[in-house]
Design a protein around this motif. Structure first.
Motif, PDB file in Angstrom:
ATOM      1  N   SER A  41       0.831  -1.203   0.000  1.00  0.00           N
ATOM      2  CA  SER A  41       0.000   0.000   0.000  1.00  0.00           C
ATOM      3  C   SER A  41       0.864   1.251   0.000  1.00  0.00           C
ATOM      4  N   SER A  42       1.981   1.217   0.732  1.00  0.00           N
ATOM      5  CA  SER A  42       2.900   2.348   0.744  1.00  0.00           C
ATOM      6  C   SER A  42       3.568   2.524  -0.613  1.00  0.00           C
ATOM      7  N   VAL A  43       3.926   1.421  -1.257  1.00  0.00           N
ATOM      8  CA  VAL A  43       4.540   1.491  -2.583  1.00  0.00           C
ATOM      9  C   VAL A  43       3.570   2.088  -3.596  1.00  0.00           C
ATOM     10  N   MET A  44       2.301   1.694  -3.530  1.00  0.00           N
ATOM     11  CA  MET A  44       1.311   2.233  -4.455  1.00  0.00           C
ATOM     12  C   MET A  44       1.113   3.732  -4.231  1.00  0.00           C
ATOM     13  N   ARG A  45       1.142   4.159  -2.984  1.00  0.00           N
ATOM     14  CA  ARG A  45       1.030   5.591  -2.707  1.00  0.00           C
ATOM     15  C   ARG A  45       2.248   6.346  -3.242  1.00  0.00           C
ATOM     16  N   CYS A  46       3.412   5.705  -3.150  1.00  0.00           N
ATOM     17  CA  CYS A  46       4.621   6.317  -3.694  1.00  0.00           C
ATOM     18  C   CYS A  46       4.501   6.494  -5.210  1.00  0.00           C
ATOM     19  N   VAL A  47       3.985   5.485  -5.892  1.00  0.00           N
ATOM     20  CA  VAL A  47       3.776   5.580  -7.339  1.00  0.00           C
ATOM     21  C   VAL A  47       2.793   6.705  -7.661  1.00  0.00           C
ATOM     22  N   ALA A  48       1.723   6.805  -6.872  1.00  0.00           N
ATOM     23  CA  ALA A  48       0.718   7.848  -7.102  1.00  0.00           C
ATOM     24  C   ALA A  48       1.317   9.237  -6.927  1.00  0.00           C
ATOM     25  N   VAL A  49       2.161   9.413  -5.899  1.00  0.00           N
ATOM     26  CA  VAL A  49       2.807  10.712  -5.686  1.00  0.00           C
ATOM     27  C   VAL A  49       3.758  11.027  -6.835  1.00  0.00           C
ATOM     28  N   PHE A  50       4.492  10.031  -7.307  1.00  0.00           N
ATOM     29  CA  PHE A  50       5.400  10.245  -8.442  1.00  0.00           C
ATOM     30  C   PHE A  50       4.636  10.676  -9.691  1.00  0.00           C
ATOM     31  N   VAL A  51       3.532  10.006  -9.972  1.00  0.00           N
ATOM     32  CA  VAL A  51       2.706  10.396 -11.114  1.00  0.00           C
ATOM     33  C   VAL A  51       2.182  11.816 -10.913  1.00  0.00           C
ATOM     34  N   GLY A  52       1.818  12.153  -9.676  1.00  0.00           N
ATOM     35  CA  GLY A  52       1.349  13.502  -9.399  1.00  0.00           C
ATOM     36  C   GLY A  52       2.424  14.549  -9.621  1.00  0.00           C
ATOM     37  N   ILE A  53       3.661  14.238  -9.235  1.00  0.00           N
ATOM     38  CA  ILE A  53       4.766  15.172  -9.468  1.00  0.00           C
ATOM     39  C   ILE A  53       4.978  15.386 -10.961  1.00  0.00           C
ATOM     40  N   ASN A  54       4.957  14.311 -11.716  1.00  0.00           N
ATOM     41  CA  ASN A  54       5.107  14.427 -13.166  1.00  0.00           C
ATOM     42  C   ASN A  54       3.945  15.197 -13.777  1.00  0.00           C
ATOM     43  N   HIS A  55       2.742  14.952 -13.257  1.00  0.00           N
ATOM     44  CA  HIS A  55       1.561  15.661 -13.737  1.00  0.00           C
ATOM     45  C   HIS A  55       1.688  17.157 -13.459  1.00  0.00           C
ATOM     46  N   ALA A  56       2.212  17.500 -12.287  1.00  0.00           N
ATOM     47  CA  ALA A  56       2.385  18.904 -11.938  1.00  0.00           C
ATOM     48  C   ALA A  56       3.383  19.593 -12.857  1.00  0.00           C
ATOM     49  N   SER A  57       4.436  18.868 -13.263  1.00  0.00           N
ATOM     50  CA  SER A  57       5.438  19.467 -14.148  1.00  0.00           C
ATOM     51  C   SER A  57       4.856  19.842 -15.498  1.00  0.00           C
ATOM     52  N   ALA A  58       3.773  19.161 -15.905  1.00  0.00           N
ATOM     53  CA  ALA A  58       3.177  19.428 -17.211  1.00  0.00           C
ATOM     54  C   ALA A  58       1.938  20.308 -17.134  1.00  0.00           C
ATOM     55  N   LYS A  59       1.211  20.233 -16.022  1.00  0.00           N
ATOM     56  CA  LYS A  59      -0.092  20.897 -15.941  1.00  0.00           C
ATOM     57  C   LYS A  59      -0.073  22.220 -15.190  1.00  0.00           C
ATOM     58  N   VAL A  60       0.682  22.279 -14.092  1.00  0.00           N
ATOM     59  CA  VAL A  60       0.634  23.460 -13.229  1.00  0.00           C
ATOM     60  C   VAL A  60       1.444  24.589 -13.854  1.00  0.00           C
ATOM     61  N   ASP A  61       0.845  25.749 -13.909  1.00  0.00           N
ATOM     62  CA  ASP A  61       1.505  26.930 -14.479  1.00  0.00           C
ATOM     63  C   ASP A  61       2.086  27.796 -13.349  1.00  0.00           C
ATOM     64  N   PHE A  62       3.391  28.069 -13.453  1.00  0.00           N
ATOM     65  CA  PHE A  62       4.059  28.929 -12.486  1.00  0.00           C
ATOM     66  C   PHE A  62       4.530  30.198 -13.195  1.00  0.00           C
ATOM     67  N   ALA A  63       4.882  31.181 -12.391  1.00  0.00           N
ATOM     68  CA  ALA A  63       5.317  32.449 -12.967  1.00  0.00           C
ATOM     69  C   ALA A  63       6.600  32.278 -13.777  1.00  0.00           C
ATOM     70  N   ASN A  64       7.487  31.390 -13.316  1.00  0.00           N
ATOM     71  CA  ASN A  64       8.731  31.128 -14.046  1.00  0.00           C
ATOM     72  C   ASN A  64       9.201  29.716 -13.738  1.00  0.00           C
ATOM     73  N   ASN A  65      10.207  29.275 -14.475  1.00  0.00           N
ATOM     74  CA  ASN A  65      10.721  27.915 -14.327  1.00  0.00           C
ATOM     75  C   ASN A  65      11.423  27.698 -13.001  1.00  0.00           C
ATOM     76  N   ILE A  66      11.969  28.765 -12.396  1.00  0.00           N
ATOM     77  CA  ILE A  66      12.657  28.624 -11.117  1.00  0.00           C
ATOM     78  C   ILE A  66      11.674  28.206 -10.030  1.00  0.00           C
ATOM     79  N   GLN A  67      10.511  28.854  -9.995  1.00  0.00           N
ATOM     80  CA  GLN A  67       9.498  28.480  -9.012  1.00  0.00           C
ATOM     81  C   GLN A  67       9.029  27.045  -9.213  1.00  0.00           C
ATOM     82  N   LEU A  68       8.826  26.649 -10.475  1.00  0.00           N
ATOM     83  CA  LEU A  68       8.406  25.281 -10.770  1.00  0.00           C
ATOM     84  C   LEU A  68       9.466  24.282 -10.347  1.00  0.00           C
ATOM     85  N   SER A  69      10.732  24.587 -10.627  1.00  0.00           N
ATOM     86  CA  SER A  69      11.825  23.672 -10.289  1.00  0.00           C
ATOM     87  C   SER A  69      11.959  23.523  -8.781  1.00  0.00           C
ATOM     88  N   LEU A  70      11.877  24.633  -8.043  1.00  0.00           N
ATOM     89  CA  LEU A  70      11.984  24.568  -6.588  1.00  0.00           C
ATOM     90  C   LEU A  70      10.814  23.798  -5.980  1.00  0.00           C
TER      91      LEU A  70
END
Length: 225
Positions: free
Chosen positions: A106-135
């Motif tokens: 169950s912990s491993v599956m949650r880890c996979v879900a968080v990883f997918v969420g991080i990748n999703h955020a890199s493509a979907k979430v709009d930040f003012a600049n790339n520095i804010q997104l990277s941090l």
């Protein structure tokens, strides 16, 4: 009687020893295959997300797969996933630091879900600049390690994987294999190492869990014998 006395006798441990080595090798192969297909599946899903948001662009002549991605991406990611997933438990044994933090599926599956969420955020979430997104992604990636790993070997391998994977990506983009939109870290995006770090931690946890299951089955068989 003479013939029976002349026949060589094998040590009693010979059979079980050979069986143990064979089963260990087979388990290693099975774990590698499972990790390979998990890596292929995640690569297809996550790369599709990146392409849909125009984060990565491939030349038209190499768009040949069912998910409009280069054909070589899923096999390469699958191979890397297998290597990472087998390397993590091997390093744990080598360093004498067995990983015992949150060892359940169950912990491993949650880890996979968080990883997918991080990748999703890199493509979907709009930040003012790339520095804010990277941090932000760096904080999320370290948070993933702290939540699901917390081992020094896991952190060290994650950093090493992020460095090597980013270097390979730089070389591929430099040679025109594919490209990133709005690159700000030489030829790639500055948040890419964060994705590789989180991916290494995720596949490492999957590999550790598979290795622990193998040890559990082996222990049960030994107990039965």
């Amino acid at each position: 009687m003479a013939e029976n006395d002349a026949m060589p006798t094998l040590p009693k441990k010979c059979g079980p020893y050979i069986s143990s080595v064979t089963s260990r090798g087979m388990n290693l192969v099975i774990r590698g295959i499972v990790l390979f297909f998990i890596g292929v599946f995640l690569a297809l899903v996550l790369n599709l997300l990146q392409i849909q948001r125009n984060v990565t662009l491939f030349p038209p002549d190499v768009i040949t797969s069912i998910f409009s991605s280069a054909w070589w991406v899923p096999p390469c990611c699958g191979t890397a996933s297998a290597v990472i997933g087998l390397l993590y438990p091997c390093m744990d044994r080598h360093l004498g630091e067995p990983h015992k933090f949150k060892r359940e599926w169950s912990s491993v599956m949650r880890c996979v879900a968080v990883f997918v969420g991080i990748n999703h955020a890199s493509a979907k979430v709009d930040f003012a600049n790339n520095i804010q997104l990277s941090l932000t992604l760096a904080a999320l990636s370290i948070g993933l390690w702290w939540t699901f790993d917390r081992s020094r070997s896991g952190f060290g391998l994650g950093v090493g994987i992020a460095f090597l994977a980013t270097l390979v990506s730089q070389l591929l983009v430099y040679n025109g294999v594919y490209q990133y939109t709005s690159p700000d870290f030489l030829y790639v995006r500055s948040w890419l190492p964060c994705i590789f770090f989180a991916g290494g931690i995720t596949m490492g946890n999957i590999g550790r869990q598979l290795a622990m299951y193998e040890c559990k089955v082996t222990a049960e068989k030994s107990h039965e014998d």
